[in-house]
Design an enzyme around this catalytic site. Structure first.
Site, PDB file in Angstrom:
ATOM      1  N   HIS A   1       1.161   4.431   8.757  1.00 24.98           N
ATOM      2  CA  HIS A   1       1.827   3.144   9.006  1.00 24.98           C
ATOM      3  C   HIS A   1       3.228   3.113   8.411  1.00 24.98           C
ATOM      4  CE1 HIS A   1       0.742   1.904   4.870  1.00 24.98           C
ATOM      5  NE2 HIS A   1       1.601   0.912   5.031  1.00 24.98           N
TER       6      HIS A   1
ATOM      7  N   SER B   1       0.834  -1.200   0.000  1.00 25.41           N
ATOM      8  CA  SER B   1       0.000   0.000   0.000  1.00 25.41           C
ATOM      9  C   SER B   1       0.870   1.253   0.000  1.00 25.41           C
ATOM     10  CB  SER B   1      -0.956   0.006   1.183  1.00 25.41           C
ATOM     11  OG  SER B   1      -0.272  -0.092   2.412  1.00 25.41           O
ATOM     12  N   GLU B   2       1.999   1.228   0.724  1.00 24.20           N
ATOM     13  CA  GLU B   2       2.942   2.345   0.674  1.00 24.20           C
ATOM     14  C   GLU B   2       4.385   1.865   0.759  1.00 24.20           C
ATOM     15  OE1 GLU B   2      -0.453   5.017   1.119  1.00 24.20           O
ATOM     16  OE2 GLU B   2       0.054   3.226   2.245  1.00 24.20           O
ATOM     17  N   THR B   3       5.234   2.570   0.035  1.00 27.50           N
ATOM     18  CA  THR B   3       6.681   2.460   0.195  1.00 27.50           C
ATOM     19  C   THR B   3       7.183   3.817   0.682  1.00 27.50           C
ATOM     20  OG1 THR B   3       6.938   0.766  -1.507  1.00 27.50           O
ATOM     21  CG2 THR B   3       8.880   2.083  -0.969  1.00 27.50           C
TER      22      THR B   3
END
Length: 304
Positions: A86, A50-52
């Site tokens: 997160h 979902s995120e880097t």
């Protein structure tokens, strides 16, 4: 040091155990060897999480262990995002627990301004984020967004619909007589929701429910959650995010007002799930959680 080999970590955030919570990739980059946005986006697409997060030091590689101020950017597989909780927790966990950074508090310069991460006395990492209070939709806005709301909640009854214009997030509060099972029953496809008109340029949708003793909003230790939620972001390439810190900069101030308390215990009721301890302040929201580092390695970009 070969600057084509970037230190890479994957961290499960807002969980005490591996393969739960929300995974984020964390990539460490020296400022004098920064990469163009096109490559950062390709790395995020390759990670397919979902995120880097890209943590950028102002000095050499040893700055990750010694410095307390960094730049921080977050990319989904499709776009750069304004705020991500997160992946910030994952970045702080990497610096504290893998690089041995001894700073009591880390400062990150981001698109959303300065955010902070500190070690808590109970072993958690606490994020300090700007609060983004939601507002009720006007009648005209509600009329425009009604098809979108109906698609998200289906036949479930809701109490009210709000929006955080700054964050670009919609928030739907379900009726108090509904249960955790009702919240978890929500299901739709990215394709269907992207076909709906989006006149307010919504980039994420929170669906939230007040916890009580009868609706299943308790953890394995029998502790009741003040509220639970799910978060959907098909507009940025994420149908459902497992645990979303940035969404709680919106939902925490709302529930703080409704429940008349500034310390809240929340759960994001996705299949992976994650717990968040929240403190609502005048201008900020503190978000505390556990983390587990599950991958340590290097990313080879020599053939980019």
């Amino acid at each position: 040091m070969d600057h084509n080999l970037l230190p890479l970590y994957i961290v499960d955030a807002f969980t005490k155990k591996a393969f739960a919570g929300n995974p984020a990739a964390v990539c460490l980059i020296s400022r004098k060897h920064e990469l163009p946005d096109e490559i950062l986006q390709k790395i995020a697409a390759e990670m397919n999480l979902s995120e880097t997060a890209f943590v950028i030091t102002s000095g050499d590689e040893d700055g990750f262990a010694k410095e307390s101020k960094f730049r921080l950017r977050w990319f989904t597989p499709k776009v750069e995002v304004w705020l991500c909780g997160h992946a910030t927790l994952a970045s702080a966990s990497t610096l504290f627990n893998c690089l041995g950074n001894t700073s009591p508090t880390l400062e990150f310069e981001t698109l959303a301004g300065r955010v902070y991460a500190s070690r808590s006395h109970n072993g958690l990492i606490t994020l300090d984020f700007p609060r983004n209070d939601p507002r009720k939709l006007s009648e005209e806005e509600m009329q425009m967004l009604q098809p979108l709301v109906n698609l998200i909640v289906g036949q479930l009854e809701y109490e009210e619909v709000l929006v955080s214009s700054v964050a670009g997030k919609l928030m739907i509060r379900l009726r108090d007589n509904l249960s955790r099972k009702d919240l978890e029953s929500i299901k739709f496809s990215s394709q269907t929701i992207l076909e709906i008109d989006n006149p307010l340029s919504i980039r994420g949708a929170i669906v939230t429910l007040k916890g009580n003793s009868n609706n299943g909003c308790i953890n394995d230790d029998g502790i009741q959650y003040d509220f639970i939620s799910r978060y959907f972001g098909p507009w940025v390439g994420i149908l459902e995010d497992p645990v979303t810190g940035s969404a709680h900069t919106i939902s925490a101030p709302y529930w703080s007002r409704i429940l008349s308390k500034n310390k809240l215990f929340a759960f994001q009721s996705s299949p992976r799930g994650g717990e968040l301890q929240l403190t609502v302040k005048d201008q900020r929201v503190e978000i505390s959680g556990d983390s587990v580092v599950i991958v340590k390695g290097q990313l080879d970009i020599s053939r980019k």
